[in-house]
Design an enzyme around this catalytic site. Structure first.
Site, short mmCIF file in Angstrom:
data_model
loop_
_atom_site.label_atom_id
_atom_site.label_comp_id
_atom_site.label_asym_id
_atom_site.label_seq_id
_atom_site.Cartn_x
_atom_site.Cartn_y
_atom_site.Cartn_z
CB ALA A 61 -1.76 18.66 11.59
CE1 TYR A 62 -7.68 25.71 10.59
CE2 TYR A 62 -8.35 24.27 8.88
CZ TYR A 62 -9.28 24.93 10.11
OH TYR A 62 -9.79 25.54 9.63
CB THR A 63 -7.11 17.91 11.26
OG1 THR A 63 -7.93 18.31 12.25
CG2 THR A 63 -5.71 16.95 11.14
CE1 TYR A 126 -5.75 19.14 7.08
CE2 TYR A 126 -6.46 17.12 5.39
CZ TYR A 126 -5.57 16.90 6.40
OH TYR A 126 -5.49 16.33 7.25
#
Length: 283
Positions: A61-63, A126
């Site tokens: 994931a992009y966190t 996000y």
């Protein structure tokens, strides 16, 4: 039983690797983002054709919550297109998909723990991309478990626990916000919860009605200040820790003021045991 794990170099991926030897009945196949790029559909199909997994845990994931505000397209590709691609290949190969989502899909205006039925209302890029990722999976492949979690920490990667330990060794004083309320989640506990679900499926306990969205974090609630205080206390770090309001610590992305998750469903359906948040690992 073969379990394929994406994002093997991240917190959850490393947590799963740390306990994999406790599950002799599972053949784990761990892939880093460079080995299995979830944003590349053809790459996903190639890996799945070779691995032939029964389950896929998407730990990629992009966190970077704040950075997402200035990199919305990058966040969207990883958090939306990635899960969509995995849903497509999981459907093609008949693989059960377990996907990790977040408390950031909520706006934090609640005053009691969020259930799986509460309406999402993300306030930043996000949270919005993670919510869109959930929807992409739901539209494509019914055999999925979406696990919403919060405040994940571990001995692996970058997280609040490790940041506090580092700052505690470098500074004599520190200020931490005390008006954001949530629940820390031990990454190993999250990993065990995912494997509990997988084992329940393998035991043919599962029915079609059990697929869907679940919450998991540790039990209880605290502020970031409370969390920091407990970290320093357990690790015998003497530091002048002061509480401050969020307004004194502005960030590009707005944080939910309250994001405690109700774990009743995952406990009821799968018998998952949930530890109190204070019982975390000392590193």
């Amino acid at each position: 039983m073969v379990v394929l794990v994406t994002g093997a170099s991240g917190q959850l991926g490393q947590a799963l690797q740390s306990i994999a030897n406790q599950y002799a009945e599972i053949e784990f196949q761990f892939y880093t983002s460079s080995e299995l790029d979830i944003t590349n559909l053809e790459n996903c199909k190639t890996i799945f054709a070779e691995a032939r997994p029964d389950f896929c845990i998407n730990a990629a994931a992009y966190t970077a919550v704040d950075k997402a505000e200035s990199e919305p397209e990058k966040a969207r590709v990883i958090n939306v297109e990635g899960p969509r691609n995995l849903a497509i290949v999981c459907k093609e190969f008949g693989v059960v998909l377990l996907h990790i989502s977040t408390d950031f899909i909520f706006d934090g205006a609640a005053t009691k723990p969020y259930t799986e039925e509460d309406s999402p209302n993300p306030t930043g890029v996000y949270g919005q991309t993670k919510l869109e990722g959930e929807k992409a999976i739901q539209e494509i492949w019914e055999k999925h478990f979406i696990i919403r979690t919060s405040w994940v920490y571990s001995e692996f990667g970058n997280n609040f626990l490790k940041t506090m330990l580092r700052l505690g060794s470098e500074r004599d004083a520190l200020s931490v916000v005390n008006d954001q309320i949530g629940t820390p989640t031990n990454a190993v506990d999250l990993a065990k919860a995912l494997l509990k679900i997988i084992k329940s499926c393998d035991d043919e306990f599962i029915s079609a009605s059990h697929y869907g969205v679940y919450n998991f974090s540790n039990e209880g609630q605290c502020s970031w200040y409370d969390f920091a205080k407990k970290i320093f206390e357990i690790n015998n770090i003497n530091i002048d820790l002061q509480p401050i309001p969020t307004s004194n610590y502005p960030t590009p992305a707005k944080r939910p003021a309250y994001s405690v998750l109700d774990k009743s469903k995952i406990k009821r359906i799968f018998g998952v045991e949930v530890r109190e948040w204070e019982e975390f690992v000392v590193i």
